[in-house]
Design a protein around this motif. Structure first.
Motif, PDB file in Angstrom:
ATOM      1  N   MET A   1      32.758   2.269  -3.919  1.00  0.00           N
ATOM      2  CA  MET A   1      32.665   2.432  -5.371  1.00  0.00           C
ATOM      3  C   MET A   1      31.512   3.385  -5.697  1.00  0.00           C
ATOM      4  SD  MET A   1      31.968  -0.451  -8.326  1.00  0.00           S
ATOM      5  CE  MET A   1      33.475  -1.340  -7.876  1.00  0.00           C
ATOM      6  N   SER A   2      31.762   4.355  -6.553  1.00  0.00           N
ATOM      7  CA  SER A   2      30.723   5.304  -6.917  1.00  0.00           C
ATOM      8  C   SER A   2      29.739   4.664  -7.891  1.00  0.00           C
ATOM      9  CB  SER A   2      31.334   6.567  -7.528  1.00  0.00           C
ATOM     10  OG  SER A   2      32.060   6.257  -8.694  1.00  0.00           O
ATOM     11  N   THR A   3      28.519   5.151  -7.867  1.00  0.00           N
ATOM     12  CA  THR A   3      27.470   4.630  -8.732  1.00  0.00           C
ATOM     13  C   THR A   3      27.450   5.395 -10.053  1.00  0.00           C
ATOM     14  OG1 THR A   3      25.885   6.159  -7.747  1.00  0.00           O
ATOM     15  CG2 THR A   3      26.070   3.972  -6.749  1.00  0.00           C
ATOM     16  N   TRP A   4      26.710   4.860 -11.033  1.00  0.00           N
ATOM     17  CA  TRP A   4      26.693   5.494 -12.357  1.00  0.00           C
ATOM     18  C   TRP A   4      26.164   6.919 -12.281  1.00  0.00           C
ATOM     19  CZ3 TRP A   4      22.521   7.681 -14.565  1.00  0.00           C
ATOM     20  CH2 TRP A   4      21.237   7.283 -14.132  1.00  0.00           C
ATOM     21  N   TYR A   5      25.175   7.164 -11.429  1.00  0.00           N
ATOM     22  CA  TYR A   5      24.589   8.508 -11.380  1.00  0.00           C
ATOM     23  C   TYR A   5      25.500   9.495 -10.657  1.00  0.00           C
ATOM     24  CZ  TYR A   5      22.813   6.193  -7.144  1.00  0.00           C
ATOM     25  OH  TYR A   5      22.709   5.464  -5.986  1.00  0.00           O
ATOM     26  N   GLN A   6      26.379   9.014  -9.818  1.00  0.00           N
ATOM     27  CA  GLN A   6      27.370   9.916  -9.215  1.00  0.00           C
ATOM     28  C   GLN A   6      28.450  10.298 -10.220  1.00  0.00           C
ATOM     29  OE1 GLN A   6      28.155   7.182  -5.906  1.00  0.00           O
ATOM     30  NE2 GLN A   6      27.630   8.820  -4.474  1.00  0.00           N
ATOM     31  N   GLU A   7      28.759   9.387 -11.140  1.00  0.00           N
ATOM     32  CA  GLU A   7      29.802   9.645 -12.136  1.00  0.00           C
ATOM     33  C   GLU A   7      29.285  10.430 -13.345  1.00  0.00           C
ATOM     34  OE1 GLU A   7      31.251   5.807 -13.138  1.00  0.00           O
ATOM     35  OE2 GLU A   7      32.368   5.521 -11.272  1.00  0.00           O
ATOM     36  N   SER A   8      28.043  10.173 -13.740  1.00  0.00           N
ATOM     37  CA  SER A   8      27.553  10.697 -15.021  1.00  0.00           C
ATOM     38  C   SER A   8      27.078  12.143 -14.969  1.00  0.00           C
ATOM     39  CB  SER A   8      26.403   9.815 -15.532  1.00  0.00           C
ATOM     40  OG  SER A   8      26.884   8.543 -15.913  1.00  0.00           O
ATOM     41  N   PHE A   9      26.606  12.602 -13.804  1.00  0.00           N
ATOM     42  CA  PHE A   9      26.002  13.921 -13.738  1.00  0.00           C
ATOM     43  C   PHE A   9      27.028  14.995 -13.364  1.00  0.00           C
ATOM     44  CE2 PHE A   9      22.059  11.312 -12.744  1.00  0.00           C
ATOM     45  CZ  PHE A   9      21.611  11.371 -14.060  1.00  0.00           C
ATOM     46  N   GLY A  10      28.068  15.086 -14.193  1.00  0.00           N
ATOM     47  CA  GLY A  10      29.106  16.097 -14.012  1.00  0.00           C
ATOM     48  C   GLY A  10      29.143  17.062 -15.185  1.00  0.00           C
ATOM     49  N   LYS A  11      30.316  17.639 -15.437  1.00  0.00           N
ATOM     50  CA  LYS A  11      30.442  18.655 -16.490  1.00  0.00           C
ATOM     51  C   LYS A  11      30.126  18.093 -17.871  1.00  0.00           C
ATOM     52  CE  LYS A  11      33.747  21.657 -14.096  1.00  0.00           C
ATOM     53  NZ  LYS A  11      35.107  22.250 -14.111  1.00  0.00           N
ATOM     54  N   ASP A  12      30.492  16.848 -18.124  1.00  0.00           N
ATOM     55  CA  ASP A  12      30.225  16.270 -19.438  1.00  0.00           C
ATOM     56  C   ASP A  12      28.725  16.071 -19.674  1.00  0.00           C
ATOM     57  OD1 ASP A  12      32.803  16.187 -20.476  1.00  0.00           O
ATOM     58  OD2 ASP A  12      33.241  14.256 -19.540  1.00  0.00           O
ATOM     59  N   TYR A  13      27.966  15.880 -18.617  1.00  0.00           N
ATOM     60  CA  TYR A  13      26.516  15.763 -18.744  1.00  0.00           C
ATOM     61  C   TYR A  13      25.941  17.034 -19.366  1.00  0.00           C
ATOM     62  CZ  TYR A  13      21.596  15.309 -17.355  1.00  0.00           C
ATOM     63  OH  TYR A  13      20.218  15.258 -17.350  1.00  0.00           O
ATOM     64  N   LEU A  14      26.485  18.173 -18.968  1.00  0.00           N
ATOM     65  CA  LEU A  14      26.013  19.459 -19.511  1.00  0.00           C
ATOM     66  C   LEU A  14      26.239  19.533 -21.016  1.00  0.00           C
ATOM     67  CD1 LEU A  14      27.433  21.802 -16.722  1.00  0.00           C
ATOM     68  CD2 LEU A  14      25.090  20.943 -16.947  1.00  0.00           C
ATOM     69  N   LEU A  15      27.309  18.911 -21.483  1.00  0.00           N
ATOM     70  CA  LEU A  15      27.611  18.882 -22.900  1.00  0.00           C
ATOM     71  C   LEU A  15      26.697  17.906 -23.639  1.00  0.00           C
ATOM     72  CD1 LEU A  15      29.681  19.940 -25.072  1.00  0.00           C
ATOM     73  CD2 LEU A  15      30.969  17.843 -24.611  1.00  0.00           C
ATOM     74  N   VAL A  16      26.536  16.718 -23.091  1.00  0.00           N
ATOM     75  CA  VAL A  16      25.748  15.672 -23.746  1.00  0.00           C
ATOM     76  C   VAL A  16      24.285  16.085 -23.878  1.00  0.00           C
ATOM     77  CG1 VAL A  16      24.910  13.290 -23.522  1.00  0.00           C
ATOM     78  CG2 VAL A  16      27.308  13.832 -23.020  1.00  0.00           C
ATOM     79  N   TYR A  17      23.762  16.754 -22.860  1.00  0.00           N
ATOM     80  CA  TYR A  17      22.341  17.129 -22.857  1.00  0.00           C
ATOM     81  C   TYR A  17      22.137  18.618 -23.080  1.00  0.00           C
ATOM     82  CZ  TYR A  17      21.448  12.378 -21.366  1.00  0.00           C
ATOM     83  OH  TYR A  17      21.377  11.016 -21.321  1.00  0.00           O
ATOM     84  N   ASN A  18      23.046  19.207 -23.825  1.00  0.00           N
ATOM     85  CA  ASN A  18      22.970  20.628 -24.119  1.00  0.00           C
ATOM     86  C   ASN A  18      21.720  20.992 -24.918  1.00  0.00           C
ATOM     87  OD1 ASN A  18      24.211  23.317 -24.164  1.00  0.00           O
ATOM     88  ND2 ASN A  18      24.420  22.959 -26.368  1.00  0.00           N
ATOM     89  N   HIS A  19      21.127  20.006 -25.611  1.00  0.00           N
ATOM     90  CA  HIS A  19      19.956  20.258 -26.454  1.00  0.00           C
ATOM     91  C   HIS A  19      18.685  20.462 -25.627  1.00  0.00           C
ATOM     92  CE1 HIS A  19      20.229  15.938 -25.699  1.00  0.00           C
ATOM     93  NE2 HIS A  19      18.927  15.850 -25.913  1.00  0.00           N
ATOM     94  N   ARG A  20      18.732  20.157 -24.356  1.00  0.00           N
ATOM     95  CA  ARG A  20      17.579  20.408 -23.500  1.00  0.00           C
ATOM     96  C   ARG A  20      17.545  21.893 -23.155  1.00  0.00           C
ATOM     97  NH1 ARG A  20      13.788  16.329 -23.412  1.00  0.00           N
ATOM     98  NH2 ARG A  20      14.905  14.388 -23.849  1.00  0.00           N
ATOM     99  N   ASN A  21      16.665  22.647 -23.804  1.00  0.00           N
ATOM    100  CA  ASN A  21      16.737  24.102 -23.684  1.00  0.00           C
ATOM    101  C   ASN A  21      15.623  24.683 -22.817  1.00  0.00           C
ATOM    102  OD1 ASN A  21      14.367  24.384 -25.328  1.00  0.00           O
ATOM    103  ND2 ASN A  21      15.638  24.133 -27.148  1.00  0.00           N
ATOM    104  N   GLN A  22      15.751  25.977 -22.587  1.00  0.00           N
ATOM    105  CA  GLN A  22      14.808  26.675 -21.717  1.00  0.00           C
ATOM    106  C   GLN A  22      13.423  26.758 -22.342  1.00  0.00           C
ATOM    107  OE1 GLN A  22      15.649  27.530 -18.648  1.00  0.00           O
ATOM    108  NE2 GLN A  22      13.548  28.180 -18.245  1.00  0.00           N
ATOM    109  N   GLN A  23      13.365  26.837 -23.660  1.00  0.00           N
ATOM    110  CA  GLN A  23      12.068  26.917 -24.322  1.00  0.00           C
ATOM    111  C   GLN A  23      11.240  25.656 -24.053  1.00  0.00           C
ATOM    112  OE1 GLN A  23      12.242  27.520 -28.558  1.00  0.00           O
ATOM    113  NE2 GLN A  23      10.035  27.738 -28.774  1.00  0.00           N
ATOM    114  N   ASN A  24      11.884  24.494 -24.112  1.00  0.00           N
ATOM    115  CA  ASN A  24      11.184  23.248 -23.787  1.00  0.00           C
ATOM    116  C   ASN A  24      10.645  23.293 -22.362  1.00  0.00           C
ATOM    117  OD1 ASN A  24      11.807  22.188 -26.300  1.00  0.00           O
ATOM    118  ND2 ASN A  24      13.581  21.046 -25.575  1.00  0.00           N
ATOM    119  N   ALA A  25      11.484  23.763 -21.455  1.00  0.00           N
ATOM    120  CA  ALA A  25      11.075  23.833 -20.048  1.00  0.00           C
ATOM    121  C   ALA A  25       9.870  24.749 -19.871  1.00  0.00           C
ATOM    122  CB  ALA A  25      12.237  24.309 -19.185  1.00  0.00           C
ATOM    123  N   GLU A  26       9.866  25.870 -20.569  1.00  0.00           N
ATOM    124  CA  GLU A  26       8.750  26.815 -20.456  1.00  0.00           C
ATOM    125  C   GLU A  26       7.442  26.202 -20.956  1.00  0.00           C
ATOM    126  OE1 GLU A  26      10.119  30.246 -22.555  1.00  0.00           O
ATOM    127  OE2 GLU A  26      11.641  30.731 -21.038  1.00  0.00           O
TER     128      GLU A  26
END
Length: 249
Positions: free
Chosen positions: A1-26
């Protein structure tokens, strides 16, 4: 059985956390560089690097960095967006790092990439691995949630739309875990659901776990704004060094 972190960090994760931008990282990397006094001589591991926002920013500052993550989807995004920097991106489990001992001068663990596992032993294993791959007296920074803040400020539900997808996030405290149920619905009636959960350790528990597994905390901040840590700080940013010299010697 796959774990939550194996299931959640896929293409939809990119959509859900799209607000995390490069400016914040800088902005965050600028503060990290100052706190850890990073130089071009440092070999840095961005542990659980995701799409490589911070990894790329470190590379743009002419720093020597490697990114590691468990998600092939997120690493693929990291590679595609950072080809000009030729950053090594490696797939791996943070409990079993694919490096020989004493490889890195610095290990970074950002955006609450700790507490993913059910047991304290598994979470402690992550810390042991960080200590193992750090050079003697190497530095680390862990950007982690603040348990008291999460409990006091939990937003039970939020809803929004992103790129034509309706996103509903339901949050709850279940024992020592903060749990988020994410439901994505499209206009054709399709629906996908993911769960994220993170174990919430107190400040004292974190200090004790780090110390018992080879890492000494020198300073704790309440966020990347440099504010002092207190019980109601939004974040718990732990900075310190490896002290397992005797074991490594």
């Amino acid at each position: 059985m796959s774990t939550w972190y194996q299931e959640s960090f896929g293409k939809d994760y990119l959509l859900v956390y799209n607000h995390r931008n490069q400016q914040n990282a800088e902005q965050e990397v600028k503060q990290i560089t100052e706190w850890l006094q990073l130089t071009a001589d440092d070999f840095i591991l961005d542990l659980c690097c995701g799409t490589g926002r911070h990894t790329a920013t470190l590379a743009m500052e002419h720093l020597n960095v490697v990114g590691l993550d468990l998600s092939p989807t997120l690493l693929s995004k990291a590679v595609s967006r950072n080809q000009q920097h030729k950053i090594p991106f490696i797939i791996g489990d943070m409990r079993h790092l694919p490096f020989v001992g004493e490889t890195f001068d610095v290990v970074l663990n950002l955006f609450t990439s700790f507490g993913y596992f059910e047991t304290d032993e598994e979470n402690a294993q992550v810390i042991r691995e960080v200590s193992r791959v750090l050079k003697s007296n190497g530095r680390f920074l862990m950007d982690y949630l603040n348990r008291e803040y999460v409990i006091r400020h939990l937003v039970a539900m939020s809803e929004r739309e992103q790129d034509g997808i309706y996103i509903q996030e339901e949050r709850s405290i279940q024992g020592d875990f903060v749990v988020k149920k994410i439901t994505l619905s499209d206009k054709q009636g399709g629906e996908r659901t993911y769960t994220e959960q993170v174990k919430m350790y107190t400040y004292d528990q974190m200090i004790d776990m780090l110390h018992r597994n080879g890492l000494r905390v020198n300073q704790t901040y309440g966020g990347f704004d440099g504010s002092p840590y207190h019980q109601n700080s939004p974040r718990m940013v732990l900075i310190g060094h490896d002290e397992s010299l005797n074991r490594k010697g």
